[in-house]
Design a protein around this motif. Structure first.
Motif, PDB file in Angstrom:
ATOM      1  N   GLU A   1     125.331  41.442  96.468  1.00  9.54           N
ATOM      2  CA  GLU A   1     125.427  42.882  96.712  1.00  9.54           C
ATOM      3  C   GLU A   1     125.392  43.647  95.395  1.00  9.54           C
ATOM      4  N   ARG A   2     126.063  43.103  94.372  1.00 10.88           N
ATOM      5  CA  ARG A   2     126.087  43.776  93.069  1.00 10.88           C
ATOM      6  C   ARG A   2     124.690  43.812  92.442  1.00 10.88           C
ATOM      7  N   LEU A   3     123.947  42.731  92.588  1.00 11.20           N
ATOM      8  CA  LEU A   3     122.580  42.699  92.053  1.00 11.20           C
ATOM      9  C   LEU A   3     121.701  43.737  92.739  1.00 11.20           C
ATOM     10  N   HIS A   4     121.868  43.868  94.050  1.00 10.65           N
ATOM     11  CA  HIS A   4     121.115  44.878  94.785  1.00 10.65           C
ATOM     12  C   HIS A   4     121.489  46.277  94.307  1.00 10.65           C
ATOM     13  N   ARG A   5     122.772  46.507  94.069  1.00  2.00           N
ATOM     14  CA  ARG A   5     123.223  47.820  93.632  1.00  2.00           C
ATOM     15  C   ARG A   5     122.646  48.181  92.263  1.00  2.00           C
ATOM     16  N   ILE A   6     122.620  47.224  91.366  1.00  2.00           N
ATOM     17  CA  ILE A   6     122.054  47.475  90.036  1.00  2.00           C
ATOM     18  C   ILE A   6     120.589  47.869  90.162  1.00  2.00           C
ATOM     19  N   LYS A   7     119.858  47.123  90.974  1.00  2.00           N
ATOM     20  CA  LYS A   7     118.425  47.392  91.163  1.00  2.00           C
ATOM     21  C   LYS A   7     118.192  48.778  91.732  1.00  2.00           C
ATOM     22  N   TYR A   8     118.970  49.155  92.764  1.00  2.00           N
ATOM     23  CA  TYR A   8     118.757  50.445  93.407  1.00  2.00           C
ATOM     24  C   TYR A   8     119.275  51.606  92.573  1.00  2.00           C
TER      25      TYR A   8
ATOM     26  N   LEU B   1     115.392  39.205  95.028  1.00  2.00           N
ATOM     27  CA  LEU B   1     116.820  39.044  94.801  1.00  2.00           C
ATOM     28  C   LEU B   1     117.365  37.933  95.675  1.00  2.00           C
ATOM     29  N   THR B   2     118.581  37.522  95.398  1.00  2.00           N
ATOM     30  CA  THR B   2     119.213  36.428  96.141  1.00  2.00           C
ATOM     31  C   THR B   2     119.323  36.769  97.609  1.00  2.00           C
ATOM     32  N   GLY B   3     118.827  35.900  98.465  1.00  2.00           N
ATOM     33  CA  GLY B   3     118.970  36.090  99.906  1.00  2.00           C
ATOM     34  C   GLY B   3     117.894  36.969 100.496  1.00  2.00           C
ATOM     35  N   ILE B   4     117.875  38.246 100.169  1.00  2.00           N
ATOM     36  CA  ILE B   4     116.931  39.185 100.754  1.00  2.00           C
ATOM     37  C   ILE B   4     116.461  40.161  99.694  1.00  2.00           C
ATOM     38  N   TRP B   5     115.307  40.777  99.933  1.00  2.00           N
ATOM     39  CA  TRP B   5     114.858  41.873  99.079  1.00  2.00           C
ATOM     40  C   TRP B   5     114.174  42.896  99.945  1.00  2.00           C
ATOM     41  N   PHE B   6     114.228  44.165  99.526  1.00  2.00           N
ATOM     42  CA  PHE B   6     113.652  45.250 100.292  1.00  2.00           C
ATOM     43  C   PHE B   6     112.992  46.251  99.368  1.00  2.00           C
ATOM     44  N   SER B   7     111.874  46.808  99.827  1.00  2.00           N
ATOM     45  CA  SER B   7     111.345  47.990  99.175  1.00  2.00           C
ATOM     46  C   SER B   7     112.148  49.176  99.686  1.00  2.00           C
ATOM     47  N   GLU B   8     111.945  50.352  99.114  1.00  2.00           N
ATOM     48  CA  GLU B   8     112.700  51.518  99.550  1.00  2.00           C
ATOM     49  C   GLU B   8     112.435  51.820 101.023  1.00  2.00           C
ATOM     50  N   LYS B   9     111.180  51.710 101.458  1.00  2.00           N
ATOM     51  CA  LYS B   9     110.841  51.982 102.851  1.00  2.00           C
ATOM     52  C   LYS B   9     111.472  50.940 103.769  1.00  2.00           C
ATOM     53  N   GLU B  10     111.487  49.686 103.329  1.00  2.00           N
ATOM     54  CA  GLU B  10     112.077  48.625 104.148  1.00  2.00           C
ATOM     55  C   GLU B  10     113.580  48.816 104.276  1.00  2.00           C
TER      56      GLU B  10
END
Length: 323
Positions: free
Chosen positions: A5-12, A73-82
């Motif tokens: 979750e932290r990795l996703h937050r950094i990316k976004y 990213l670990t587990g899942i990744w999403f574009s902004e639209k996704e």
């Protein structure tokens, strides 16, 4: 906050703000400088994220021209639209769950999505405020029974249930082999093989007063047999179709009905006068009669004769109440 979750937050955070000072990461994510550096190295080396430090702007950003929509990213990744589509899907699912059966299980997903998207002007929370789903006719169900039903479906074991049938106003105890859960017209139903009746039956989940999971393996019924038994009849009323309904809707009502799905194998057509003729097979008619009555003078039952008689009788009884 978990590492993924932290990795996703950094990316976004970088994606949304373009350039983010290290102090913002440490403050909002509640992490140390060392933890951020470790996460940054992971994103660069393992997730192929082209993140660089801009001395002029005083923060971290994506390199110009880098593809940020599909950083792995670990587990899942999403574009902004996704990610936006995921928010909408999650919110619609939880909104449809008027009975509160699956809401508690969706909450962890909601928290993760909010954590990923952060707190910008277009956050998940903001999107949810802009969507409203109005549920009509839903009934309250027992979360305990729902959990037992889910476990029986996954483990393929039998259930012993106490079932209240509203139509007959009676309670029975049955041993059943669950086959599938159905969400139909704002309510949950369980298709199962009933060992007391020795046949397939559909049980309203809100009518299941208690459910006990057994160690006995469920009797499996093929998808083909379930489909033939439940899908050929009209709505949730099961049984192999034995009659064919023929309805004729006025041009005004046809504007809506012609785009509706009353039955999986329905046949519809307009005549020269603009009336819409709808035909489909069915077995039991209580639900069908209710749907026909909703259209009042906007529909005429052409056949069969017994359905026409049933609708006529219901209309007469309703009229008698106003005389």
């Amino acid at each position: 906050m978990s590492d993924p979750e932290r990795l996703h937050r950094i990316k976004y955070m970088i994606q949304q703000r373009k350039c983010v000072p290290i102090e913002d990461f440490m403050s909002e994510l509640e992490i140390s400088k060392a933890t951020f550096k470790r996460d940054l190295e992971y994103l660069r080396s393992r997730s192929k994220a082209d993140i660089e430090y801009d001395r002029f702007l005083g923060g971290y950003k994506f390199k110009e021209g880098s593809d940020i929509n599909k950083i792995e990213l670990t587990g899942i990744w999403f574009s902004e639209k996704e990610a936006t589509a995921l928010v909408l899907m999650q919110h619609l699912l939880s909104s449809l769950d008027q009975g509160g059966l699956i809401g508690p299980h969706i909450e962890p997903l909601t928290a993760i999505i909010d954590g990923i998207l952060g707190q910008s002007e277009t956050t998940a929370k903001e999107l949810r405020k802009r969507i409203k789903v109005l549920g009509m006719g839903s009934r309250k169900n027992s979360m305990d029974n729902f959990s037992e039903i889910g476990a029986a479906l996954l483990k393929r074991n039998r259930l012993v249930i106490e079932y209240y049938a509203k139509g007959k106003d009676e309670n029975t105890q049955r041993e059943i082999s669950p086959q599938r859960l159905i969400y139909y017209r704002e309510n949950w139903y369980l298709d199962a093989y009933c060992h007391m009746r020795e046949g397939l039956r559909s049980f309203a989940v809100d009518g299941i007063r208690s459910a006990v999971l057994t160690n006995t393996k469920a009797q499996d019924v093929s998808d083909k047999e379930c489909q033939e038994h439940f899908a050929e009849s009209y709505g949730i009323f099961s049984g192999k179709a034995t009659q064919r309904a023929k309805l004729r809707f006025t041009p005004e009502h046809a504007r809506w009905v012609s785009g509706e799905n009353w039955h999986g194998q329905q046949v519809g057509s307009f005549d020269k006068e603009g009336y819409f003729n709808l035909e489909f097979d069915y077995n039991q008619d209580p639900e069908l009669v209710m749907d026909i009555l909703k259209h009042g003078s906007g529909v005429e039952v052409i056949g069969p004769a017994n359905l026409k008689t049933r609708v006529k009788a219901e209309l007469k009884k309703a009229l008698d109440k106003y005389q």
